[in-house]
Design a protein around this motif. Structure first.
Motif, short mmCIF file in Angstrom:
data_model
loop_
_atom_site.label_atom_id
_atom_site.label_comp_id
_atom_site.label_asym_id
_atom_site.label_seq_id
_atom_site.Cartn_x
_atom_site.Cartn_y
_atom_site.Cartn_z
N LYS A 207 -90.35 20.65 104.13
CA LYS A 207 -90.63 22.03 104.55
C LYS A 207 -91.89 22.57 103.89
N PHE A 208 -93.00 21.84 104.10
CA PHE A 208 -94.25 22.23 103.48
C PHE A 208 -94.71 23.61 103.95
N ARG A 209 -94.53 23.90 105.23
CA ARG A 209 -95.02 25.16 105.78
C ARG A 209 -94.30 26.35 105.13
N GLU A 210 -92.98 26.26 105.01
CA GLU A 210 -92.21 27.35 104.42
C GLU A 210 -92.56 27.53 102.94
N ARG A 211 -92.72 26.42 102.23
CA ARG A 211 -93.06 26.51 100.81
C ARG A 211 -94.42 27.17 100.61
N SER A 212 -95.38 26.79 101.42
CA SER A 212 -96.72 27.38 101.33
C SER A 212 -96.68 28.87 101.64
N PHE A 213 -95.94 29.24 102.68
CA PHE A 213 -95.87 30.65 103.09
C PHE A 213 -95.25 31.51 101.99
N TYR A 214 -94.13 31.07 101.44
CA TYR A 214 -93.45 31.86 100.41
C TYR A 214 -94.28 31.96 99.13
N GLN A 216 -97.62 31.81 98.85
CA GLN A 216 -98.74 32.72 99.08
C GLN A 216 -98.26 34.16 99.21
N GLN A 217 -97.11 34.35 99.85
CA GLN A 217 -96.57 35.71 100.02
C GLN A 217 -96.24 36.34 98.67
N THR A 218 -95.58 35.58 97.80
CA THR A 218 -95.23 36.11 96.49
C THR A 218 -96.47 36.36 95.64
N ALA A 219 -97.45 35.46 95.71
CA ALA A 219 -98.69 35.65 94.95
C ALA A 219 -99.42 36.90 95.41
N ASN A 220 -99.48 37.11 96.73
CA ASN A 220 -100.14 38.32 97.25
C ASN A 220 -99.41 39.59 96.82
N VAL A 255 -92.28 43.01 89.22
CA VAL A 255 -92.77 41.63 89.15
C VAL A 255 -91.63 40.66 88.90
N HIS A 256 -90.71 41.05 88.02
CA HIS A 256 -89.55 40.19 87.75
C HIS A 256 -88.70 40.01 89.01
N ARG A 257 -88.55 41.07 89.78
CA ARG A 257 -87.78 40.98 91.03
C ARG A 257 -88.46 40.00 91.99
N LEU A 258 -89.78 40.06 92.10
CA LEU A 258 -90.50 39.14 92.97
C LEU A 258 -90.39 37.70 92.49
N ASN A 264 -85.29 31.97 94.11
CA ASN A 264 -84.16 31.80 95.04
C ASN A 264 -84.61 31.13 96.33
N ARG A 265 -85.80 31.48 96.81
CA ARG A 265 -86.32 30.84 98.02
C ARG A 265 -86.56 29.35 97.79
N GLU A 266 -87.16 29.02 96.65
CA GLU A 266 -87.41 27.61 96.35
C GLU A 266 -86.11 26.84 96.22
N GLN A 267 -85.10 27.47 95.63
CA GLN A 267 -83.80 26.81 95.51
C GLN A 267 -83.17 26.59 96.88
#
Length: 280
Positions: A207-214, A216-220, A255-258, A264-267
């Motif tokens: 699931k490379f696409r989902e991992r990349s999206f999440y 980048q989304q969290t970093a932004n 930030v801690h919440r993010l 949780n998404r990675e898990q």
């Protein structure tokens, strides 16, 4: 005098962290380049073998030899980069980072030194009077960089498997039609079909696409939160633009919440796919 010495040590630690972090980036770049060189070399060598059977007798020797030379050089560089991974530090970088000798430092060794330097900075007397909240705030920048690196790596992997799937599918279909005239193309078609299946399986499993999206989304999101906090806008506007303790606490909570959401998404992505049992 003691306070000045502590500040000097803290400044030196920060400089060492920056140098080691730059060396880690160069080591990662060498690893990516070696992987691309190995993949390109294998593909070019396969192409040179295919040219020997496909092209006419007057052309196949020249094309096959050129492709073999290019593929061999690419493979040689990729293998050399794998045998000797890491990054080389110049004399100035070695003096700042306290590296013993002029050699190529592998990425795991650099990452260990980076972790040790960060721990040394945490326990530095110059930071003894600083609240742990401020230390966590400083580490946020490193966390954003880690997310960017993960997102870029997964995005490149997703592009690779998608290109392999699309181009391989079209090529396999075209070559399958030509295989009726040239028997050797049948094996090329089989290889392409296998490559397409492997690429599709890797994309579905990792699931490379989902991992990349999440990532980048969290970093932004964290980067936007940092900018809002520093500028005193958004949710921090009510604090008058000053870095008050209340503003800092709210910033760290967000930030801690993010960070927790990202973990949780990675898990969830790491867990094997489970069939839905709704309605059973």
């Amino acid at each position: 005098m003691a306070g000045k010495d502590d500040n000097s040590d803290l400044l030196l630690l920060n400089q060492q962290l920056l140098v080691v972090q730059e060396l880690i980036k160069r080591a990662r770049k060498r690893e990516r380049t070696s992987a691309v060189a190995l993949g390109a070399g294998v593909l070019v060598l396969i192409f040179s073998v295919a040219c020997w059977f496909i092209f006419p007798a007057g052309q196949k020797f020249t094309i096959s030899v050129l492709a073999l030379l290019v593929g061999g050089l690419s493979l040689a560089y990729g293998i050399l980069a794998r045998i000797r991974p890491g990054a080389v530090a110049n004399s100035a970088e070695r003096d700042i980072a306290d590296l013993e000798e002029a050699r190529r430092y592998p990425r795991p060794e650099l990452e260990l030194k980076f972790a040790l330097l960060r721990e040394e900075r945490r326990t530095s007397p110059g930071l003894a009077a600083i609240d742990h909240k401020l230390q966590f705030k400083e580490d946020i920048v490193d966390y954003i960089d880690e997310l960017r690196i993960k997102g870029t790596r997964n995005r490149r992997a997703n592009h690779a498997v998608q290109v392999t799937t699309i181009v391989g599918s079209l090529a396999a279909t075209a070559i399958s039609s030509l295989a009726l005239a040239l028997d050797v193309l049948r094996w090329v078609s089989i290889f392409l079909t296998f490559a397409v299946g492997v690429a599709a399986g890797l994309a579905a499993y990792f699931k490379f696409r989902e991992r990349s999206f999440y990532s980048q989304q969290t970093a932004n999101a964290i980067e936007q939160e940092v900018a809002s906090f520093n500028l005193g806008i958004g949710r921090y506007k009510r604090y008058g633009g000053e870095e008050s303790n209340d503003a800092l606490v709210e910033f760290l909570q967000e930030v801690h919440r993010l960070q927790v959401e990202q973990k949780n998404r990675e898990q969830d992505l790491d867990e094997p796919a489970r069939k839905s049992t709704d309605g059973e």
